[in-house]
Write a protein that holds these residues in place. Structure first.
Motif, PDB file in Angstrom:
ATOM      1  N   VAL A 230     -22.134   7.518 -26.046  1.00  0.00           N
ATOM      2  CA  VAL A 230     -21.946   8.672 -25.055  1.00  0.00           C
ATOM      3  C   VAL A 230     -22.610   9.499 -24.276  1.00  0.00           C
ATOM      4  O   VAL A 230     -22.927   9.312 -23.149  1.00  0.00           O
ATOM      5  CB  VAL A 230     -20.929   9.402 -25.702  1.00  0.00           C
ATOM      6  N   LEU A 231     -23.820   9.637 -25.120  1.00  0.00           N
ATOM      7  CA  LEU A 231     -24.995  10.398 -24.623  1.00  0.00           C
ATOM      8  C   LEU A 231     -26.180   9.607 -23.908  1.00  0.00           C
ATOM      9  O   LEU A 231     -27.050  10.126 -23.519  1.00  0.00           O
ATOM     10  CB  LEU A 231     -25.287  11.272 -25.690  1.00  0.00           C
ATOM     11  N   LEU A 232     -25.845   8.366 -24.127  1.00  0.00           N
ATOM     12  CA  LEU A 232     -26.989   7.475 -23.596  1.00  0.00           C
ATOM     13  C   LEU A 232     -26.696   6.906 -22.372  1.00  0.00           C
ATOM     14  O   LEU A 232     -25.596   7.227 -21.731  1.00  0.00           O
ATOM     15  CB  LEU A 232     -27.265   6.352 -24.690  1.00  0.00           C
ATOM     16  N   ASP A 233     -27.561   6.119 -21.642  1.00  0.00           N
ATOM     17  CA  ASP A 233     -27.284   5.601 -20.417  1.00  0.00           C
ATOM     18  C   ASP A 233     -26.579   4.213 -20.545  1.00  0.00           C
ATOM     19  O   ASP A 233     -27.348   3.192 -19.895  1.00  0.00           O
ATOM     20  CB  ASP A 233     -28.718   5.522 -19.626  1.00  0.00           C
ATOM     21  N   LYS A 234     -25.551   4.186 -20.910  1.00  0.00           N
ATOM     22  CA  LYS A 234     -24.722   2.797 -21.098  1.00  0.00           C
ATOM     23  C   LYS A 234     -23.767   2.794 -20.155  1.00  0.00           C
ATOM     24  O   LYS A 234     -23.454   1.755 -20.101  1.00  0.00           O
ATOM     25  CB  LYS A 234     -24.144   2.802 -22.759  1.00  0.00           C
ATOM     26  N   ALA A 235     -23.297   3.657 -19.672  1.00  0.00           N
ATOM     27  CA  ALA A 235     -22.324   3.835 -18.553  1.00  0.00           C
ATOM     28  C   ALA A 235     -22.195   5.122 -17.706  1.00  0.00           C
ATOM     29  O   ALA A 235     -22.861   5.936 -18.236  1.00  0.00           O
ATOM     30  CB  ALA A 235     -20.989   3.656 -19.300  1.00  0.00           C
ATOM     31  N   ASP A 236     -21.716   5.041 -16.851  1.00  0.00           N
ATOM     32  CA  ASP A 236     -21.413   6.265 -15.777  1.00  0.00           C
ATOM     33  C   ASP A 236     -20.010   6.866 -15.971  1.00  0.00           C
ATOM     34  O   ASP A 236     -20.089   8.312 -15.780  1.00  0.00           O
ATOM     35  CB  ASP A 236     -21.746   5.763 -14.232  1.00  0.00           C
ATOM     36  N   VAL A 237     -19.011   6.180 -16.192  1.00  0.00           N
ATOM     37  CA  VAL A 237     -17.728   6.743 -16.252  1.00  0.00           C
ATOM     38  C   VAL A 237     -17.204   6.073 -17.754  1.00  0.00           C
ATOM     39  O   VAL A 237     -17.239   4.799 -17.786  1.00  0.00           O
ATOM     40  CB  VAL A 237     -16.736   6.280 -15.174  1.00  0.00           C
ATOM     41  N   MET A 238     -16.886   6.919 -18.388  1.00  0.00           N
ATOM     42  CA  MET A 238     -16.331   6.388 -19.600  1.00  0.00           C
ATOM     43  C   MET A 238     -14.817   7.040 -19.870  1.00  0.00           C
ATOM     44  O   MET A 238     -14.454   7.988 -19.677  1.00  0.00           O
ATOM     45  CB  MET A 238     -17.218   7.202 -20.986  1.00  0.00           C
ATOM     46  N   VAL A 239     -14.027   6.000 -20.477  1.00  0.00           N
ATOM     47  CA  VAL A 239     -12.561   6.036 -20.285  1.00  0.00           C
ATOM     48  C   VAL A 239     -12.005   6.246 -21.759  1.00  0.00           C
ATOM     49  O   VAL A 239     -12.414   5.261 -22.635  1.00  0.00           O
ATOM     50  CB  VAL A 239     -11.986   5.115 -19.429  1.00  0.00           C
ATOM     51  N   CYS A 240     -11.047   7.064 -21.884  1.00  0.00           N
ATOM     52  CA  CYS A 240     -10.267   7.017 -23.131  1.00  0.00           C
ATOM     53  C   CYS A 240      -9.064   7.885 -23.122  1.00  0.00           C
ATOM     54  O   CYS A 240      -8.721   8.618 -21.811  1.00  0.00           O
ATOM     55  CB  CYS A 240     -11.235   7.763 -24.352  1.00  0.00           C
ATOM     56  N   GLU A 241      -8.186   8.052 -23.847  1.00  0.00           N
ATOM     57  CA  GLU A 241      -6.900   8.734 -24.017  1.00  0.00           C
ATOM     58  C   GLU A 241      -7.461  10.059 -24.150  1.00  0.00           C
ATOM     59  O   GLU A 241      -8.546  10.256 -24.712  1.00  0.00           O
ATOM     60  CB  GLU A 241      -5.842   8.332 -24.736  1.00  0.00           C
ATOM     61  N   GLY A 242      -6.469  11.138 -23.948  1.00  0.00           N
ATOM     62  CA  GLY A 242      -7.027  12.716 -23.853  1.00  0.00           C
ATOM     63  C   GLY A 242      -7.329  13.174 -25.148  1.00  0.00           C
ATOM     64  O   GLY A 242      -8.022  14.078 -25.328  1.00  0.00           O
TER      65      GLY A 242
END
Length: 313
Positions: free
Chosen positions: A217-229
């Motif tokens: 999550v804190l690395l440069d793997k993605a720009d938008v990270m999706v999950c349920e609330g």
């Protein structure tokens, strides 16, 4: 443009909201027209004390306040003269172009969803948070608490809303979208994750790069990270604690400083028809000022119309 500010919302209102006006106005040569919703008797002396030019603001008297722990729907219904209720009234009628509050989060969400309605085609609006990356970049995580339980179709829509926000507000070209999961391989995860993956993979409107794990999550793997609330809110609160712990222990580093929510101000409700920005209850002047700036960006970039057109197509 006309931006409405709930002056009575938050633990340090209305003082910090007034101080934010001084901070905002001192940093711009072409300020927005600011509508201040709150108790005029409390606001007027503070505006004079902090030398806020009266021609730069318009006070809209709102004698009632929705407390931080009041039931959102009940309070909005019973307190029609509250700063939040009147603010949404102005926004719904088009008198203002955006509305900001650090007050009762539930009341703001209820007002956004039921006063403004979701965009046509959007099943559920969502809220996001900024994620500082180790390499200095900026990520976006959504949902972070508005939708604790979701269907795969919801996460698929969050991915599109997040991509458009990342592109037009954060300035990320062709944002990479990832699904937060317990493994990188396709087919991993619970029933929600397994059903969401193929929808994201087939969605040609986003740049889907697969699953990421919590350590990414804190690395440069993605720009938008999706999950349920449910998952998103846990990650959000964990991120907030990183800043609180480092600050208490006197650990100062530019990376940890980026976890201070005041730097970003608040989070927009994505998927409703007008800009609504919700701030942290402990927001102070810098956070309020940054929320005003974010509202300006959302209006200037025409983000809401872009989102509406994306779902209509």
């Amino acid at each position: 443009m006309k931006i409405g500010l709930d002056m009575m919302g938050g633990d340090f209102a209305p003082l910090e909201a007034v101080k934010s006006l001084q901070l905002y106005l001192s940093g711009t040569t072409s300020p927005a027209n600011l509508f201040l919703f709150g108790d005029e008797a409390q606001l007027q002396p503070l505006l004079e004390e902090y030398n806020i030019p009266l021609e730069a603001v318009k006070i809209v008297h709102a004698p009632e306040v929705i407390g931080m722990h009041e039931h959102p729907t009940k309070a909005l219904k019973e307190k029609q003269q509250s700063s939040i209720a009147i603010g949404f009234g102005y926004l719904g009628k088009g008198v203002i172009d955006a509305f900001i509050s650090a007050g009762n989060t539930g009341a703001m969400l209820v007002g956004a969803v039921y006063s403004l309605k979701a965009m046509e085609g959007v099943l559920r609006p969502t809220i996001s948070t900024i994620i500082p990356k180790e390499n200095g970049g900026t990520g976006l995580l959504l949902d972070v608490g508005l939708n604790a339980d979701c269907k795969p179709e919801n996460l698929n829509q969050f991915a599109l809303l997040g991509s458009l926000y990342a592109k037009h507000i954060l300035g990320v070209d062709n944002p990479r979208v990832a699904l937060i999961n317990i493994g990188e391989e396709e087919g991993k995860g619970n029933l929600l994750a397994q059903a969401t993956y193929p929808l994201l993979k087939e969605n040609t409107a986003i740049n889907f790069v697969g699953n990421i794990e919590g350590r990414d999550v804190l690395l440069d793997k993605a720009d938008v990270m999706v999950c349920e609330g449910f998952t998103g809110n846990i990650i959000l609160k964990l991120a907030e604690s990183i800043y609180e712990i480092t600050d208490r222990k006197g650990i100062h580093h530019e990376y940890f400083d980026r976890f201070n929510f005041e730097n970003y101000g608040g989070t927009p409700v994505l998927g409703v028809n007008k800009p609504v920005i919700i701030g942290h209850g402990i927001s102070q002047s810098r956070a309020f000022s940054n929320m005003i700036t974010l509202a300006e960006k959302m209006i200037d970039s025409n983000l809401l119309q872009i989102m509406q057109e994306s779902f209509q197509s």
